[in-house]
Every structure is written in structure tokens, then in C-alpha cells.
Design an enzyme around this catalytic site. Structure first.
Site, PDB file in Angstrom:
ATOM      1  N   HIS A  48       6.925  -1.226  14.626  1.00 17.28           N
ATOM      2  CA  HIS A  48       6.102  -0.507  13.455  1.00 17.28           C
ATOM      3  C   HIS A  48       5.416   0.784  14.040  1.00 17.28           C
ATOM      4  O   HIS A  48       4.644   1.091  15.144  1.00 17.28           O
ATOM      5  CB  HIS A  48       4.724  -1.196  13.097  1.00 17.28           C
ATOM      6  CG  HIS A  48       4.064  -0.668  12.151  1.00 17.28           C
ATOM      7  ND1 HIS A  48       3.925  -1.487  10.798  1.00 17.28           N
ATOM      8  CD2 HIS A  48       3.589   0.392  11.703  1.00 17.28           C
ATOM      9  CE1 HIS A  48       3.394  -0.717   9.759  1.00 17.28           C
ATOM     10  NE2 HIS A  48       2.909   0.288  10.560  1.00 17.28           N
ATOM     11  N   HIS A  78       3.055  -2.882   4.415  1.00 13.26           N
ATOM     12  CA  HIS A  78       1.538  -2.792   5.214  1.00 13.26           C
ATOM     13  C   HIS A  78       0.935  -3.831   4.286  1.00 13.26           C
ATOM     14  O   HIS A  78       0.730  -3.391   3.014  1.00 13.26           O
ATOM     15  CB  HIS A  78       1.028  -1.210   4.808  1.00 13.26           C
ATOM     16  CG  HIS A  78       1.798  -0.200   5.749  1.00 13.26           C
ATOM     17  ND1 HIS A  78       3.091   0.136   5.871  1.00 13.26           N
ATOM     18  CD2 HIS A  78       1.084   0.490   6.986  1.00 13.26           C
ATOM     19  CE1 HIS A  78       3.156   1.045   7.042  1.00 13.26           C
ATOM     20  NE2 HIS A  78       1.975   1.141   7.575  1.00 13.26           N
ATOM     21  N   GLU A  93      -4.198  -4.375   5.206  1.00 19.53           N
ATOM     22  CA  GLU A  93      -4.709  -3.652   6.310  1.00 19.53           C
ATOM     23  C   GLU A  93      -6.356  -3.386   5.802  1.00 19.53           C
ATOM     24  O   GLU A  93      -6.357  -2.183   5.613  1.00 19.53           O
ATOM     25  CB  GLU A  93      -4.019  -2.407   6.628  1.00 19.53           C
ATOM     26  CG  GLU A  93      -4.533  -1.845   7.905  1.00 19.53           C
ATOM     27  CD  GLU A  93      -3.550  -0.448   8.407  1.00 19.53           C
ATOM     28  OE1 GLU A  93      -2.884  -0.061   7.449  1.00 19.53           O
ATOM     29  OE2 GLU A  93      -3.905  -0.078   9.436  1.00 19.53           O
ATOM     30  N   ASP A 138       2.171   1.608  15.684  1.00 18.40           N
ATOM     31  CA  ASP A 138       1.702   2.240  14.661  1.00 18.40           C
ATOM     32  C   ASP A 138       1.465   3.783  14.733  1.00 18.40           C
ATOM     33  O   ASP A 138       1.529   4.512  14.202  1.00 18.40           O
ATOM     34  CB  ASP A 138       0.265   1.483  14.090  1.00 18.40           C
ATOM     35  CG  ASP A 138       0.037   2.027  12.477  1.00 18.40           C
ATOM     36  OD1 ASP A 138       1.123   2.235  11.822  1.00 18.40           O
ATOM     37  OD2 ASP A 138      -0.832   1.456  12.204  1.00 18.40           O
ATOM     38  N   HIS A 192       5.036   5.548  12.807  1.00 18.42           N
ATOM     39  CA  HIS A 192       5.299   6.437  11.853  1.00 18.42           C
ATOM     40  C   HIS A 192       5.692   7.621  12.332  1.00 18.42           C
ATOM     41  O   HIS A 192       4.965   8.528  12.796  1.00 18.42           O
ATOM     42  CB  HIS A 192       3.767   6.595  11.051  1.00 18.42           C
ATOM     43  CG  HIS A 192       3.386   5.493  10.373  1.00 18.42           C
ATOM     44  ND1 HIS A 192       3.491   5.511   8.767  1.00 18.42           N
ATOM     45  CD2 HIS A 192       2.761   4.265  10.834  1.00 18.42           C
ATOM     46  CE1 HIS A 192       3.188   4.298   8.512  1.00 18.42           C
ATOM     47  NE2 HIS A 192       2.502   3.589   9.479  1.00 18.42           N
ATOM     48  N   GLN A 245       3.360   5.588   0.678  1.00 18.45           N
ATOM     49  CA  GLN A 245       2.111   5.511   1.373  1.00 18.45           C
ATOM     50  C   GLN A 245       0.909   5.763   0.345  1.00 18.45           C
ATOM     51  O   GLN A 245      -0.379   5.111   0.506  1.00 18.45           O
ATOM     52  CB  GLN A 245       1.762   6.860   2.347  1.00 18.45           C
ATOM     53  CG  GLN A 245       0.470   7.291   2.996  1.00 18.45           C
ATOM     54  CD  GLN A 245       0.129   6.594   3.948  1.00 18.45           C
ATOM     55  OE1 GLN A 245       0.424   6.501   5.083  1.00 18.45           O
ATOM     56  NE2 GLN A 245      -0.934   5.485   3.979  1.00 18.45           N
TER      57      GLN A 245
HETATM   58 ZN   LIG Z   1       1.837   1.853   9.665  1.00 18.24          ZN
END
Ligand SMILES: [Zn+2]
Length: 309
Positions: A57, A210, A213, A309, A59, A152
Site C-alpha cells: 500500500h 481504502h 479509514e 501508505d 501512494h 481519491q
Molecule cells: Zn492509502
């Protein structure tokens, strides 16, 4: 037998000290002491030798962007997403590519050879998608890089996210992503899980959302994700990333939920390094840490992979 390469005296993950003989691209021998000759010898005494690390995971479109255009003052996920929204219009193909390649150099130097990165598709230019598809090709000889089409700003909450997600998949992005807890309502979040899983089923792709979260114990999209995985026959191809609301859920509910996740073969990808910073920011005392229930999941045979992440 002679080898092309011998790595001498390194410590294996199980604690043994051994020589490793490599012929061509194959590990041909692991023994306490190899007497054979080799074209190349690496002295690894005092060092760990392990299989490559995997980061499930990440970005990569945001990597090495700290401070651009400013730092996150509140430390919350919501300000983080807003800040990323400020940076997005300023991104260029070259800048995304160069930062990603710089990160990949660091990754390789630390033994990290498999990375799954989410890539934001909520920019109609799909500039980050194109840049990271190029990076994927460039690093292919040494990093197994998977891309996740990640809306996102919300599949439904952002006006063009839905069509951009499909466009990104058409361009060759590997995995279907989403963010149900960021949609406008719980119902929209649920609907997004269903639609994203249907897209994956139709295209024969994997899913990595995702998921939950938040510190909201009523954020239960993982339940829908497990349900859709069963319904659409996606067992073994679906992951829920983060799952931090599970920290705050009531135990009775979790005792029903975890077996359903296990039964559906849904994997969990906690990202503790980032979530101990992001979660619990709205708490006074006691402050929650926002980590998911790793030991309980492992005990039920749910696959767990740690992400950066
Ligand atoms: Zn993420």
C-alpha cells in the site's frame, strides 16, 4: 559445482548463517560453507539476507512531496486530502515521474522489490496515471509495481471520478480502488463498493479499497466488501486497506464480521506507520490509536500485509 555468484556468511531470516550459491538466475545451494568457486563473491557477514520486501500500500504519485505547497497543520486525514487537492493542479508529468523514480531507487536500495501503489484518478488530465504507467515500465526489470485506480475524492462525490476510474483501467491500470467512507453518505459508500466490485468482476481484475479509514465505529464498508466478494466470486482477489474503524467497533459486531471476512478470502492491509499519526486526532482523552485488529484477523486465517501508505 561452480557458481556465478556466492554470497558468503549472511544471516538468513531463520537465524542460520550460510553461504548462498547462485547459478544463472537460480539459487542453487544454501549451505553453511560452500567450497566451490564463483565468478563473483559478495561478503555478507553481519548482514541479513531475506526474500525481497513487499509494500502492498503506497501512494507513489504523492511521494517526496512533503511541504509542497505547505505542510498538514492539523495532522488529520481530511486536511491531508485537502492539501493533496491543492497540490494536484500543480503536478506535472515530469515531476511525478522523477519523484517516483527517486523513490524507487530508495526502495531497491532497501530490498523492497514489490510495491502496490494507488494512483489518484480525480484529475481529468490523468497525468499521474500516465506518469506512473511509464514508471512501471521503467522499473519493471527490478520492481514489480502494481497500480490501483484510486478515486481519491470519492467515486460519486467527485463529478468525474467514475468515468476517470474506468479511463484509468482502460489505460492499463491493474487494480480497482475506491474510498467508500469518503462518499457523501453511508449509502453512497455501500453503493460504490458494489459498483467497484462489479467493474472488477467484469474485467477480471483485483480490488483494493481504502476501507473504513476513520475513527467512526459505524463505518462498516468492509462488511459490504466481504459480501460482494462472495456474491461475485472474487475470493482471493480483494483487499481492504486500513480498516481502522475496526479499532473503535464494538466487540460483538466484530465477532460476527471477522469470520465473514475470512470466509470471503478478503485480505487486510493495515498501514500502522501512517494511521498512528492520522487517527484519533479528534479525540480528547482517551486518544485512540486507530489500528486495525491484526492479531484477531491472523488467528482466523485472514491474510494481512503491512503497507507504508
Ligand atoms: Zn492509502
Amino acid at each position: 559445482m561452480d557458481f556465478d555468484l556466492i554470497v558468503r556468511g549472511g544471516t538468513l531470516p531463520d537465524g542460520r548463517v550460510a553461504d548462498i550459491g547462485i547459478a544463472g538466475e537460480t539459487i542453487a545451494a544454501i549451505e553453511p560453507e560452500l567450497t566451490a568457486a564463483a565468478g563473483t563473491v559478495i561478503d555478507a557477514r553481519g548482514n541479513l539476507i531475506s526474500p525481497p520486501f513487499v509494500d502492498p500500500h503506497f501512494h507513489m504519485d504523492a511521494t517526496l512531496s512533503y511541504g509542497i505547497p505547505r505542510i498538514n497543520a492539523s495532522g488529520t486525514l481530511l486536511e491531508g486530502i485537502a492539501l493533496w487537492g491543492e497540490l494536484k493542479p500543480l503536478l506535472t508529468h515530469e515531476a511525478v515521474r522523477e519523484r517516483a523514480l527517486a523513490y524507487c531507487d530508495w526502495a531497491v536500495s532497501m530490498g523492497l522489490l514489490a510495491i502496490r501503489t494507488h494512483v489518484d484518478v480525480c484529475d481529468d488530465r490523468l497525468l499521474a496515471v500516465e506518469a506512473l504507467l511509464e514508471v512501471k515500465k521503467t522499473v519493471a526489470p527490478y520492481i514489480d509495481l502494481q497500480l490501483v485506480a484510486f478515486p481519491q475524492d470519492g467515486l460519486y462525490r467527485s463529478p468525474t471520478a467514475r468515468q476517470n476510474t474506468v479511463r484509468a483501467l482502460d489505460l492499463g491500470v491493474d487494480i480497482v480502488g475506491g474510498i467508500p467512507h469518503f462518499e457523501r453518505t453511508m449509502a453512497d459508500g455501500t453503493r460504490s463498493v458494489t459498483e467497484l466490485c462489479e467493474i472488477a468482476a467484469k474485467r477480471g481484475l483485483m480490488v483494493d479499497l481504502h476501507c473504513d479509514e476513520t475513527d467512526d465505529p459505524l463505518s462498516r464498508h468492509i462488511e459490504q466488501l466481504a459480501y460482494e466478494t462472495e456474491r461475485l466470486g472474487l475470493q482471493g482477489r480483494v483487499a481492504g486497506s486500513h480498516l481502522t474503524s475496526m479499532h473503535s467497533m464494538d466487540n460483538y459486531y466484530v465477532s460476527k464480521l471477522l469470520p465473514l471476512i475470512a470466509e470471503a478470502g478478503v485480505a487486510a492491509i493495515p498501514n500502522p506507520l501512517i494511521n498512528i499519526m492520522l487517527q484519533g486526532r479528534h479525540d480528547t482523552f482517551p486518544k485512540r490509536r486507530g489500528l486495525t485488529r491484526v492479531k484477531e484477523m491472523l488467528a482466523l486465517g485472514i491474510r494481512v500485509g503491512w503497507g507504508q501508505d
